[in-house]
Design a protein around this motif. Structure first.
Motif, PDB file in Angstrom:
ATOM      1  N   LEU A  12       0.828  -1.213   0.000  1.00  0.00           N
ATOM      2  CA  LEU A  12       0.000   0.000   0.000  1.00  0.00           C
ATOM      3  C   LEU A  12       0.862   1.263   0.000  1.00  0.00           C
ATOM      4  O   LEU A  12       0.565   2.235  -0.709  1.00  0.00           O
ATOM      5  N   LEU A  13       1.933   1.250   0.786  1.00  0.00           N
ATOM      6  CA  LEU A  13       2.817   2.420   0.841  1.00  0.00           C
ATOM      7  C   LEU A  13       3.564   2.627  -0.479  1.00  0.00           C
ATOM      8  O   LEU A  13       3.750   3.768  -0.913  1.00  0.00           O
ATOM      9  N   ILE A  14       3.981   1.531  -1.123  1.00  0.00           N
ATOM     10  CA  ILE A  14       4.642   1.656  -2.428  1.00  0.00           C
ATOM     11  C   ILE A  14       3.672   2.255  -3.443  1.00  0.00           C
ATOM     12  O   ILE A  14       4.009   3.182  -4.175  1.00  0.00           O
ATOM     13  N   GLY A  15       2.462   1.719  -3.483  1.00  0.00           N
ATOM     14  CA  GLY A  15       1.460   2.241  -4.410  1.00  0.00           C
ATOM     15  C   GLY A  15       1.119   3.695  -4.136  1.00  0.00           C
ATOM     16  O   GLY A  15       1.018   4.506  -5.058  1.00  0.00           O
ATOM     17  N   LEU A  16       0.955   4.031  -2.870  1.00  0.00           N
ATOM     18  CA  LEU A  16       0.636   5.406  -2.496  1.00  0.00           C
ATOM     19  C   LEU A  16       1.766   6.362  -2.872  1.00  0.00           C
ATOM     20  O   LEU A  16       1.530   7.429  -3.443  1.00  0.00           O
ATOM     21  N   SER A  17       3.005   5.969  -2.571  1.00  0.00           N
ATOM     22  CA  SER A  17       4.132   6.858  -2.880  1.00  0.00           C
ATOM     23  C   SER A  17       4.327   6.998  -4.393  1.00  0.00           C
ATOM     24  O   SER A  17       4.628   8.085  -4.884  1.00  0.00           O
ATOM     25  N   ALA A  18       4.138   5.904  -5.140  1.00  0.00           N
ATOM     26  CA  ALA A  18       4.257   5.988  -6.603  1.00  0.00           C
ATOM     27  C   ALA A  18       3.163   6.869  -7.180  1.00  0.00           C
ATOM     28  O   ALA A  18       3.415   7.691  -8.073  1.00  0.00           O
ATOM     29  N   ALA A  19       1.944   6.723  -6.659  1.00  0.00           N
ATOM     30  CA  ALA A  19       0.834   7.554  -7.140  1.00  0.00           C
ATOM     31  C   ALA A  19       1.053   9.023  -6.796  1.00  0.00           C
ATOM     32  O   ALA A  19       0.803   9.909  -7.624  1.00  0.00           O
ATOM     33  N   MET A  20       1.540   9.294  -5.584  1.00  0.00           N
ATOM     34  CA  MET A  20       1.781  10.685  -5.186  1.00  0.00           C
ATOM     35  C   MET A  20       2.883  11.317  -6.027  1.00  0.00           C
ATOM     36  O   MET A  20       2.771  12.478  -6.424  1.00  0.00           O
ATOM     37  N   LEU A  21       3.945  10.568  -6.308  1.00  0.00           N
ATOM     38  CA  LEU A  21       5.028  11.114  -7.129  1.00  0.00           C
ATOM     39  C   LEU A  21       4.515  11.440  -8.527  1.00  0.00           C
ATOM     40  O   LEU A  21       4.843  12.485  -9.087  1.00  0.00           O
ATOM     41  N   LEU A  22       3.677  10.574  -9.072  1.00  0.00           N
ATOM     42  CA  LEU A  22       3.130  10.814 -10.401  1.00  0.00           C
ATOM     43  C   LEU A  22       2.162  11.993 -10.390  1.00  0.00           C
ATOM     44  O   LEU A  22       2.238  12.883 -11.249  1.00  0.00           O
ATOM     45  N   LEU A  24       1.784  14.481  -8.073  1.00  0.00           N
ATOM     46  CA  LEU A  24       2.326  15.752  -7.599  1.00  0.00           C
ATOM     47  C   LEU A  24       3.495  16.276  -8.427  1.00  0.00           C
ATOM     48  O   LEU A  24       3.690  17.482  -8.527  1.00  0.00           O
ATOM     49  N   ASN A  25       4.278  15.356  -9.009  1.00  0.00           N
ATOM     50  CA  ASN A  25       5.478  15.786  -9.737  1.00  0.00           C
ATOM     51  C   ASN A  25       5.485  15.380 -11.194  1.00  0.00           C
ATOM     52  O   ASN A  25       6.412  15.730 -11.927  1.00  0.00           O
ATOM     53  N   GLY A  26       4.519  14.560 -11.605  1.00  0.00           N
ATOM     54  CA  GLY A  26       4.493  14.096 -12.983  1.00  0.00           C
ATOM     55  C   GLY A  26       5.618  13.125 -13.310  1.00  0.00           C
ATOM     56  O   GLY A  26       5.987  12.972 -14.468  1.00  0.00           O
ATOM     57  N   ARG A  27       6.163  12.477 -12.285  1.00  0.00           N
ATOM     58  CA  ARG A  27       7.299  11.557 -12.460  1.00  0.00           C
ATOM     59  C   ARG A  27       6.877  10.134 -12.212  1.00  0.00           C
ATOM     60  O   ARG A  27       6.068   9.859 -11.347  1.00  0.00           O
ATOM     61  N   ILE A  28       7.475   9.205 -12.953  1.00  0.00           N
ATOM     62  CA  ILE A  28       7.285   7.781 -12.740  1.00  0.00           C
ATOM     63  C   ILE A  28       8.255   7.348 -11.654  1.00  0.00           C
ATOM     64  O   ILE A  28       9.430   7.720 -11.674  1.00  0.00           O
ATOM     65  N   ALA A  29       7.788   6.522 -10.723  1.00  0.00           N
ATOM     66  CA  ALA A  29       8.619   6.092  -9.596  1.00  0.00           C
ATOM     67  C   ALA A  29       9.512   4.923  -9.982  1.00  0.00           C
ATOM     68  O   ALA A  29       9.449   3.857  -9.383  1.00  0.00           O
ATOM     69  N   GLY A  30      10.345   5.118 -10.964  1.00  0.00           N
ATOM     70  CA  GLY A  30      11.359   4.123 -11.307  1.00  0.00           C
ATOM     71  C   GLY A  30      12.614   4.441 -10.515  1.00  0.00           C
ATOM     72  O   GLY A  30      13.177   5.529 -10.639  1.00  0.00           O
ATOM     73  N   ILE A  31      13.037   3.510  -9.698  1.00  0.00           N
ATOM     74  CA  ILE A  31      14.145   3.781  -8.776  1.00  0.00           C
ATOM     75  C   ILE A  31      15.441   4.078  -9.524  1.00  0.00           C
ATOM     76  O   ILE A  31      16.199   4.959  -9.128  1.00  0.00           O
ATOM     77  N   SER A  32      15.694   3.366 -10.628  1.00  0.00           N
ATOM     78  CA  SER A  32      16.943   3.623 -11.358  1.00  0.00           C
ATOM     79  C   SER A  32      16.969   5.059 -11.886  1.00  0.00           C
ATOM     80  O   SER A  32      18.005   5.723 -11.828  1.00  0.00           O
ATOM     81  N   GLY A  33      15.852   5.558 -12.356  1.00  0.00           N
ATOM     82  CA  GLY A  33      15.794   6.941 -12.841  1.00  0.00           C
ATOM     83  C   GLY A  33      15.924   7.947 -11.718  1.00  0.00           C
ATOM     84  O   GLY A  33      16.566   8.991 -11.866  1.00  0.00           O
ATOM     85  N   LEU A  34      15.300   7.641 -10.584  1.00  0.00           N
ATOM     86  CA  LEU A  34      15.393   8.550  -9.442  1.00  0.00           C
ATOM     87  C   LEU A  34      16.818   8.618  -8.898  1.00  0.00           C
ATOM     88  O   LEU A  34      17.328   9.688  -8.583  1.00  0.00           O
ATOM     89  N   VAL A  35      17.472   7.466  -8.791  1.00  0.00           N
ATOM     90  CA  VAL A  35      18.845   7.452  -8.296  1.00  0.00           C
ATOM     91  C   VAL A  35      19.771   8.136  -9.297  1.00  0.00           C
ATOM     92  O   VAL A  35      20.681   8.869  -8.904  1.00  0.00           O
ATOM     93  N   ALA A  36      19.531   7.919 -10.595  1.00  0.00           N
ATOM     94  CA  ALA A  36      20.349   8.601 -11.608  1.00  0.00           C
ATOM     95  C   ALA A  36      20.192  10.111 -11.490  1.00  0.00           C
ATOM     96  O   ALA A  36      21.145  10.859 -11.699  1.00  0.00           O
ATOM     97  N   GLY A  37      18.995  10.569 -11.121  1.00  0.00           N
ATOM     98  CA  GLY A  37      18.749  12.001 -10.945  1.00  0.00           C
ATOM     99  C   GLY A  37      19.538  12.602  -9.809  1.00  0.00           C
ATOM    100  O   GLY A  37      19.813  13.802  -9.787  1.00  0.00           O
ATOM    101  N   LEU A  38      19.939  11.774  -8.841  1.00  0.00           N
ATOM    102  CA  LEU A  38      20.733  12.281  -7.718  1.00  0.00           C
ATOM    103  C   LEU A  38      22.128  12.687  -8.169  1.00  0.00           C
ATOM    104  O   LEU A  38      22.794  13.453  -7.492  1.00  0.00           O
ATOM    105  N   GLY A  39      22.552  12.179  -9.308  1.00  0.00           N
ATOM    106  CA  GLY A  39      23.855  12.548  -9.843  1.00  0.00           C
ATOM    107  C   GLY A  39      23.850  13.898 -10.544  1.00  0.00           C
ATOM    108  O   GLY A  39      24.872  14.347 -11.038  1.00  0.00           O
ATOM    109  N   ARG A  40      22.683  14.547 -10.588  1.00  0.00           N
ATOM    110  CA  ARG A  40      22.571  15.847 -11.233  1.00  0.00           C
ATOM    111  C   ARG A  40      22.062  16.894 -10.240  1.00  0.00           C
ATOM    112  O   ARG A  40      20.951  17.408 -10.371  1.00  0.00           O
TER     113      ARG A  40
END
Length: 137
Positions: A12-22, A24-40
């Motif tokens: 439930l928390l994974i689904g809720l956090s993925a839905a909120m990210l999408l 509120l921010n228009g982002r897909i909760a793909g962890i590899s993309g999110l972690v790659a974003g930390l490098g910028r």
């Protein structure tokens, strides 16, 4: 405690956090993309990416606080096998344009044909790997 409650709460928390990210921010909760974003650092999405990844890191301590014990984990592989597996996963996320969380959680929910194909390939590869390792063992 009922053994099904922690996985249910986690899902439930994974689904809720993925839905909120999408939503509120228009982002897909793909962890590899999110972690790659930390490098910028300095990008407009850096803070949201960092907050999401921090939430993932704080999940086990939050579980321990609520449940009174750490989540049980059993890793049978040695460090070299885990490092090699990690490299393969990193290569696969680049090759597949995303990871299991992005395709499996968010892509399937959006009925993305690319994600459906990716998840079928993930599952088939996992099943073949287990079958091959059982034959070799």
């Amino acid at each position: 405690m009922n053994p099904y409650l922690p996985p249910l709460a986690g899902g439930l928390l994974i689904g809720l956090s993925a839905a909120m990210l999408l939503l509120l921010n228009g982002r897909i909760a793909g962890i590899s993309g999110l972690v790659a974003g930390l490098g910028r650092p300095g990008s407009a999405r850096w803070l949201a990416d960092a907050a999401f990844v921090l939430g993932l890191i704080l999940g086990p301590p939050a579980f321990a606080l609520l449940a009174g014990h750490w989540p049980e984990m059993r890793i049978a592989a040695g460090l070299p096998a885990l490092a090699f597996a990690g490299l393969l996963v990193g290569f696969g996320t680049r090759l597949g344009s995303g990871c299991t969380s992005g395709h499996g959680v968010c892509g399937l929910a959006r009925l993305s044909p690319r994600s459906i194909t990716a998840v079928l390939v993930f599952l088939a590869t996992g099943m073949l790997t287990v079958a091959a390792l059982r034959v070799l063992a």
